[in-house]
Scaffold this active site. Sequence first.
Site, PDB file in Angstrom:
ATOM      1  N   GLY A 194       5.435   3.137   0.026  1.00  0.00           N
ATOM      2  CA  GLY A 194       6.014   3.933  -1.065  1.00  0.00           C
ATOM      3  C   GLY A 194       5.016   4.002  -2.196  1.00  0.00           C
TER       4      GLY A 194
ATOM      5  N   SER B 155       0.853  -1.182   0.000  1.00  0.00           N
ATOM      6  CA  SER B 155       0.000   0.000   0.000  1.00  0.00           C
ATOM      7  C   SER B 155       0.890   1.233   0.000  1.00  0.00           C
ATOM      8  CB  SER B 155      -0.896   0.007   1.240  1.00  0.00           C
ATOM      9  OG  SER B 155      -0.097   0.280   2.378  1.00  0.00           O
ATOM     10  N   LYS B 156       0.241   2.382  -0.028  1.00  0.00           N
ATOM     11  CA  LYS B 156       0.987   3.650  -0.098  1.00  0.00           C
ATOM     12  C   LYS B 156       1.989   3.795   1.043  1.00  0.00           C
ATOM     13  CE  LYS B 156      -2.103   6.562  -2.752  1.00  0.00           C
ATOM     14  NZ  LYS B 156      -3.313   7.326  -2.575  1.00  0.00           N
ATOM     15  N   ARG B 157       1.687   3.148   2.162  1.00  0.00           N
ATOM     16  CA  ARG B 157       2.617   3.181   3.294  1.00  0.00           C
ATOM     17  C   ARG B 157       4.016   2.725   2.896  1.00  0.00           C
ATOM     18  NH1 ARG B 157       2.510  -0.407   7.101  1.00  0.00           N
ATOM     19  NH2 ARG B 157       1.025  -1.798   6.108  1.00  0.00           N
TER      20      ARG B 157
END
Length: 467
Positions: A244, A240-242
């Site tokens: 990168g 996920s965006k966490r």
Amino acid sequence: MSQVRLRFAPSPTGYLHVGGARTALFNWLLARKQQGKFILRIEDTDVARSTQESVDAILEGMTWLGLDWDEGPFYQSDNFPLYKEHVEKLISAGKAYKCYCSAEELEAKREKALKEGGKPKYDGTCRNLPQGADDGRPYVVRFKAPQEGTTYWNDLIKGKISFENAELDDLIIQRTDGTPTYNFVVVIDDATMGVTTVIRGDDHVNNTPRQILLYEALEATVPQFAHVPMILGADKARLSKRHGATSVMAYRDMGFLPEAMVNYLVRLGWSYGDEEIFSLEDLIQKFSIENVGRSAGVFNPDKLLWLNAHYIKNGDPVRLAGLLVPFLKERGVTDTAGGPELPAVVKTLQERAKTMLELADGALFYYQQELSYDEKGVAKFFNPETPALLRGLFEKLGAVGELTTVAIEGAFKELCEEKGIKLGQVGPAVRLALSGSTASPGIYEMIEVLGLEETGKRLERAIAKLC
Ligand code: GLU
């Protein structure tokens, strides 16, 4: 063997995610390998969440990766009459029914079932109602699913997967507002488009038995299924965006090449001995769905960077130069016409650059008149003798004729012999004078690319500013 037909069916509710891109790539590869067709279908029945912007972003991502499609893009939102027709057909055949249970009634039944320790399944209240015209009350249409037996398929990646029909609900195929539901439209489309193999993320495994039952009810051929494991981040949580960037186009903007991205994505789950480097053409030969692993792939940015460096190092300088233009523009270099040829510049940098951003940063000095000089380097390598050495070098360069790296090296050697110095006493100062930095491309290559006149200007400018 009849022709294989594969599809990528993204929901346009965001950009092209790396996971989606990998699914698209696997489908594309199998279609190309088996000389079949690759269909692009936009699953936009969720009108509220689907946007044209997302469609454009998905098409842009696929085009960037080189995943061309043979048919489509088809939009599910264009197919509502077709879905409706099939709902009616199933009702007439006694395979689907109108259900008038209200949301409140269903909720009460669900709670009761849970309390009694049973499955919160639809209890079948409307299953056997006579199916005439509706009686004016709002209704959904449910699929009359078999209540006994087993539904299974031989997944091309995961092996045999089976579900007890008793576990499956009477699926809603049409909502109260008349719109069809997700699992239903996927089946109608895959059946009418003649899709032979469905490769998709394994978050869809639970949908598959319901879809198989629908194919059977529609008397359509059930395709083969291959459910691809998730992509995880380094901490083993779903990517996920966490972790990168997860958008394919964000990687382009960070200076990654599409061939590096494709090579990286295919290896996230698929392997071929211990080979690491694959072009799309290679992959068309070597890819097989059977060699996709059953366990989730872990996204490793270092490996992607390593592949990118490989493709930059071995890339065609003319192509890389073309790709570099927008990155240079972002850095204020809007016109390279007054400076050295961009492909020649690229050649001096591609050995070391890991991304197009590094390549652009490295190329900047070639197009800048006013350099800022590395202070520590100046303190270390400039001294009262430097002007004479730089001018001496320029004279020698002027005398060698064509400025090839061999001739330039010769000029340096001659200068060093004449002055009784080592290359290390002049080289770093030249490097600084020409590029402003202590870490530039090779000095000889740099002089060759800048040419005699520009080299002379840069040496004089450095002398005026630094000595
Ligand atoms: N639209 C679905 C998704 O984006 C894919 C459905 C399918 O491949 O069957 O997850």
